[in-house]
Scaffold this motif. Structure first.
Motif, PDB file in Angstrom:
ATOM      1  N   PHE A 240       0.848  -1.196   0.000  1.00 10.84           N
ATOM      2  CA  PHE A 240       0.000   0.000   0.000  1.00 10.84           C
ATOM      3  C   PHE A 240       0.883   1.245   0.000  1.00 10.84           C
ATOM      4  O   PHE A 240       0.698   2.162  -0.809  1.00 10.84           O
TER       5      PHE A 240
ATOM      6  N   PHE B 201      -7.640  -4.014  -1.759  1.00 10.35           N
ATOM      7  CA  PHE B 201      -6.773  -2.908  -2.160  1.00 10.35           C
ATOM      8  C   PHE B 201      -6.881  -2.647  -3.657  1.00 10.35           C
ATOM      9  O   PHE B 201      -7.034  -1.503  -4.103  1.00 10.35           O
TER      10      PHE B 201
ATOM     11  N   GLU C  56     -10.294  -0.955  -4.516  1.00 14.37           N
ATOM     12  CA  GLU C  56     -10.385   0.470  -4.206  1.00 14.37           C
ATOM     13  C   GLU C  56      -9.408   1.290  -5.032  1.00 14.37           C
ATOM     14  O   GLU C  56      -9.739   2.399  -5.481  1.00 14.37           O
ATOM     15  N   LEU C  57      -8.211   0.770  -5.256  1.00 11.93           N
ATOM     16  CA  LEU C  57      -7.234   1.490  -6.070  1.00 11.93           C
ATOM     17  C   LEU C  57      -7.767   1.718  -7.470  1.00 11.93           C
ATOM     18  O   LEU C  57      -7.617   2.799  -8.042  1.00 11.93           O
TER      19      LEU C  57
ATOM     20  N   ASN D 132     -13.175   0.339   0.918  1.00 15.32           N
ATOM     21  CA  ASN D 132     -12.995   1.717   1.367  1.00 15.32           C
ATOM     22  C   ASN D 132     -12.570   1.780   2.833  1.00 15.32           C
ATOM     23  O   ASN D 132     -11.721   2.592   3.216  1.00 15.32           O
TER      24      ASN D 132
ATOM     25  N   TRP E 172      -8.963   0.825   3.079  1.00 15.49           N
ATOM     26  CA  TRP E 172      -8.137   1.915   2.544  1.00 15.49           C
ATOM     27  C   TRP E 172      -7.891   2.970   3.631  1.00 15.49           C
ATOM     28  O   TRP E 172      -6.756   3.395   3.849  1.00 15.49           O
ATOM     29  N   LYS E 173      -8.948   3.347   4.313  1.00 13.05           N
ATOM     30  CA  LYS E 173      -8.815   4.357   5.367  1.00 13.05           C
ATOM     31  C   LYS E 173      -7.958   3.838   6.521  1.00 13.05           C
ATOM     32  O   LYS E 173      -7.132   4.573   7.089  1.00 13.05           O
TER      33      LYS E 173
ATOM     34  N   SER F 115      -5.608   1.613   6.277  1.00 13.97           N
ATOM     35  CA  SER F 115      -4.234   1.532   5.776  1.00 13.97           C
ATOM     36  C   SER F 115      -3.567   2.904   5.791  1.00 13.97           C
ATOM     37  O   SER F 115      -2.379   3.025   6.119  1.00 13.97           O
ATOM     38  N   GLU F 116      -4.312   3.939   5.429  1.00 12.94           N
ATOM     39  CA  GLU F 116      -3.769   5.296   5.511  1.00 12.94           C
ATOM     40  C   GLU F 116      -3.429   5.650   6.956  1.00 12.94           C
ATOM     41  O   GLU F 116      -2.388   6.266   7.240  1.00 12.94           O
TER      42      GLU F 116
END
Length: 330
Positions: free
Chosen positions: A139, A198, A201-202, A314, A317-318, A320-321
């Motif tokens: 990621f 991943f 979403e990517l 989603n 993703w959040k 992972s950020e």
């Protein structure tokens, strides 16, 4: 169905489970294309590197062990090495920055490196090693390389997952096994589900920048270093179990293994096939888009609902950020 969403169903690619990566590449000319393959000096990653480089692409392989990398890659044309460790955020940033400093576009990123069913290990942040290596490291790497992917104007990202995703979905409350007993197979399955989410979403976020993403199950391949932590009794596919936690009858059949050459075929297909132009966000296996199957399916093939759920993608993703402190500049 939303016309912007690729259907998770086979497209009759003309290839199959026995197809090799060499057969996929055929006479495709990749001269002028720039590629990065993580894990590109071992197993299916090495075969992916070899096939793409022999087709003319300039391939960069990040390595943890320079000596092993040189031994594997020295005989392949058009290949360069650089150092990187997916469990070390500073190492990822340094590798990505060195690449960005070249000002080259990145046409293909194959996130092929991974670990499987390891004993409980943690990175310097305390994150479980399989989640850290297989998902969070990739990621962060993809995020850091985003400007080069945008520059390519038609780039593809391939996330190498596994059919093991069917054994467990992502546990968003405790992905690092801090409050539950560690299970090496559930940890692996969680990381492989994360690879699929991943890519989903990517692809959703990146398609406006002409970057498409795919996830891949390469097949069961015994001749790789991925299972280096496994005991002999573990070196077989995990069975699907019924509601009584018993292996199903369908799992008593002898598993079908692939060669490394066959195992790399789906990654290469997702990286280069014109049949996938305008498509993305799908899980692929046996050199085609895979079938979506129910959560309780006893099939060994197909992708389970929790791995292709847009809301879960989603959410991951959040998370992972938050875990990496890295945001995509999309």
């Amino acid at each position: 169905m939303n016309e912007n969403i690729t259907a998770q169903s086979p497209i009759q690619s003309g290839f199959g489970a026995d197809t090799t990566a060499k057969e996929v590449i055929g006479d495709i000319d990749l001269r002028g294309k720039v590629v990065i393959v993580t894990g590109g000096y071992s197993g299916i990653g090495l075969e992916t590197t070899r096939i793409l480089a022999n087709a003319g692409a300039s391939v960069l392989v990040p390595v943890r062990n320079v000596e092993k990398g040189r031994e594997a890659l020295d005989c392949i044309p058009n290949v360069l090495m650089d150092t990187m460790d997916l469990m070390d955020p500073a190492s990822i940033d340094a590798f990505a920055q060195r690449f960005l400093d070249t000002k080259k576009p990145l046409h293909i990123l194959v996130n092929s490196a991974g670990v499987m069913a390891t004993p409980l290990r943690r990175d310097s942040r305390g994150y479980e090693s399989q989640f850290s290596t297989n998902h969070l490291g990739h990621f962060q790497l993809t995020a850091r390389l985003w400007p080069a992917l945008q520059q390519a104007n038609g780039a593809r990202v391939v996330a190498v997952s596994s059919r093991a995703h069917r054994l467990a979905s992502s546990d968003f409350k405790d992905p690092n096994f801090e409050h539950r007993e560690y299970d090496k197979w559930k940890a692996y399955a969680q990381s492989k589900s994360a690879n699929i989410l991943f890519a989903l979403e990517l692809d959703k976020l990146g398609k406006t920048e002409h970057v498409r993403a795919f996830s891949v199950h390469p097949g069961l391949i015994p001749d790789t270093a991925l299972g280096r932590d496994l005991a002999e009794e573990d070196a077989v596919p995990r069975p699907i179990k019924d509601e009584n936690n018993e292996p199903t009858v369908s799992n008593q059949t002898k598993p079908k293994f692939k060669t490394v050459e066959q195992g790399a075929s789906t990654s290469v297909w997702c990286a280069v096939s014109e049949r996938l132009n305008g498509l993305g966000g799908v899980y692929c296996e046996d050199t085609d888009i895979a079938e979506a199957v129910p959560a309780d399916s006893l099939k060994e093939s197909g992708v389970r609902p929790w791995a292709i759920d847009p809301e879960l993608a989603n959410r991951l993703w959040k998370l992972s950020e938050e875990y990496t402190g890295v945001n995509f500049k999309i």
